[in-house]
Design a protein around this motif. Sequence first.
Motif, PDB file in Angstrom:
ATOM      1  N   LEU A  10       5.319  -6.294  -6.232  1.00 52.22           N
ATOM      2  CA  LEU A  10       5.938  -6.048  -4.936  1.00 52.22           C
ATOM      3  C   LEU A  10       5.712  -4.600  -4.505  1.00 52.22           C
ATOM      4  CD1 LEU A  10       7.662  -6.953  -2.574  1.00 52.22           C
ATOM      5  CD2 LEU A  10       9.718  -6.403  -3.921  1.00 52.22           C
ATOM      6  N   GLN A  11       5.903  -3.667  -5.424  1.00 52.54           N
ATOM      7  CA  GLN A  11       5.689  -2.254  -5.116  1.00 52.54           C
ATOM      8  C   GLN A  11       4.264  -1.998  -4.659  1.00 52.54           C
ATOM      9  OE1 GLN A  11       6.796   1.099  -7.965  1.00 52.54           O
ATOM     10  NE2 GLN A  11       4.563   1.121  -8.150  1.00 52.54           N
ATOM     11  N   ASN A  12       3.302  -2.624  -5.315  1.00 44.47           N
ATOM     12  CA  ASN A  12       1.898  -2.407  -4.968  1.00 44.47           C
ATOM     13  C   ASN A  12       1.559  -2.967  -3.594  1.00 44.47           C
ATOM     14  OD1 ASN A  12       1.468  -1.134  -7.409  1.00 44.47           O
ATOM     15  ND2 ASN A  12       0.820  -3.002  -8.445  1.00 44.47           N
ATOM     16  N   TRP A  13       2.142  -4.121  -3.272  1.00 46.95           N
ATOM     17  CA  TRP A  13       1.912  -4.679  -1.944  1.00 46.95           C
ATOM     18  C   TRP A  13       2.532  -3.803  -0.864  1.00 46.95           C
ATOM     19  CZ3 TRP A  13      -1.456  -7.985  -0.238  1.00 46.95           C
ATOM     20  CH2 TRP A  13      -1.991  -8.942  -1.095  1.00 46.95           C
ATOM     21  N   VAL A  14       3.714  -3.265  -1.134  1.00 46.01           N
ATOM     22  CA  VAL A  14       4.363  -2.362  -0.176  1.00 46.01           C
ATOM     23  C   VAL A  14       3.509  -1.112   0.028  1.00 46.01           C
ATOM     24  CG1 VAL A  14       6.357  -0.863   0.208  1.00 46.01           C
ATOM     25  CG2 VAL A  14       6.699  -3.194  -0.640  1.00 46.01           C
ATOM     26  N   LEU A  15       2.990  -0.552  -1.062  1.00 46.00           N
ATOM     27  CA  LEU A  15       2.133   0.628  -0.968  1.00 46.00           C
ATOM     28  C   LEU A  15       0.860   0.316  -0.184  1.00 46.00           C
ATOM     29  CD1 LEU A  15       2.423   2.109  -4.577  1.00 46.00           C
ATOM     30  CD2 LEU A  15       3.280   3.136  -2.467  1.00 46.00           C
ATOM     31  N   LEU A  16       0.256  -0.838  -0.466  1.00 50.32           N
ATOM     32  CA  LEU A  16      -0.987  -1.216   0.197  1.00 50.32           C
ATOM     33  C   LEU A  16      -0.797  -1.361   1.700  1.00 50.32           C
ATOM     34  CD1 LEU A  16      -4.007  -2.170  -0.342  1.00 50.32           C
ATOM     35  CD2 LEU A  16      -3.083  -4.482  -0.138  1.00 50.32           C
TER      36      LEU A  16
END
Length: 299
Positions: A10-16
Amino acid sequence: MTNPSSEHPLQNWVLLISLALVWGSSFILIKRGLEVFSPGELGAFRIVAAGTVLLPLSLPRVKKLNSKQIQNLIIVGLVGSFIPAFLFAKAQTQLSSSLTGVLNALTPLFVVVIGSIFFNSKITRQNALGLVIAFIGVTILVSVKEGSAFGDFSEINAYAFFVLLACMCYGFNVNIIKHSFVELKPVEITAISLLMVLPVALVYLMAGTQFSYKIVTTEGATLALIYVAILGVFGTAIALIFFNRLVKSATPVFASSVTYLIPIVAIFWGVWDGETLLFGHYLGIIAVIFGVWIGNRKR
């Protein structure tokens, strides 16, 4: 798409998504800033804003570096932030924000080419095919001229080459970081490299331009100043930290996929702002993005 990460998906998708929105919006912010400031003023203040906001991170860390690390960080500051800031601003004096955003997608291919020529990296047939397709797309984009629904391919917009030079700078930057800064954290590289070029940008801005005069006398200068400050703080400083964190947390393939999302955001802002895209532009956009995808996908 490659699984972003088994630990923090989830964190990586938010960052992306955040990076795509921030970097994709950078080109419309440049456009707004150019309504008041010259390319030199805009580029310099962008660096000043980015370097200043990261001073709490850079100043405590710079004392721990040796002379070789400082020399390399000066180079990173120049090719990774300083020079591209001026090149993008110059390009957009004669190039739409949407097309600038599309041309920026060529950065991963320049990483491959620069790595092959100067850093002994291998370039595969897949890389070469992607380069050819993307080059065709660039040729179309710089040749299309308004005047008909399909465009007129009789002239070349030379200002697109400023964007290509900026992408080349990014290509050097990524390879230098990869080969010279294994021991430094991404935040340190970002903050200290901006600190290294901050004095040059500040001196040029205050002594070599009419920046201070325009702030006081030019109508709309305050709003333009805010746009460029947002560009520097978010589009340069914070976005670089986010991207470096994404590279560390997710897979390289997932992190590089931001390259394909940036043009979509840039095109949205451009069309919303009334920019016209001809049929030839769409052909070029498809070719560039497809070429970048082919040249960087994993088998």
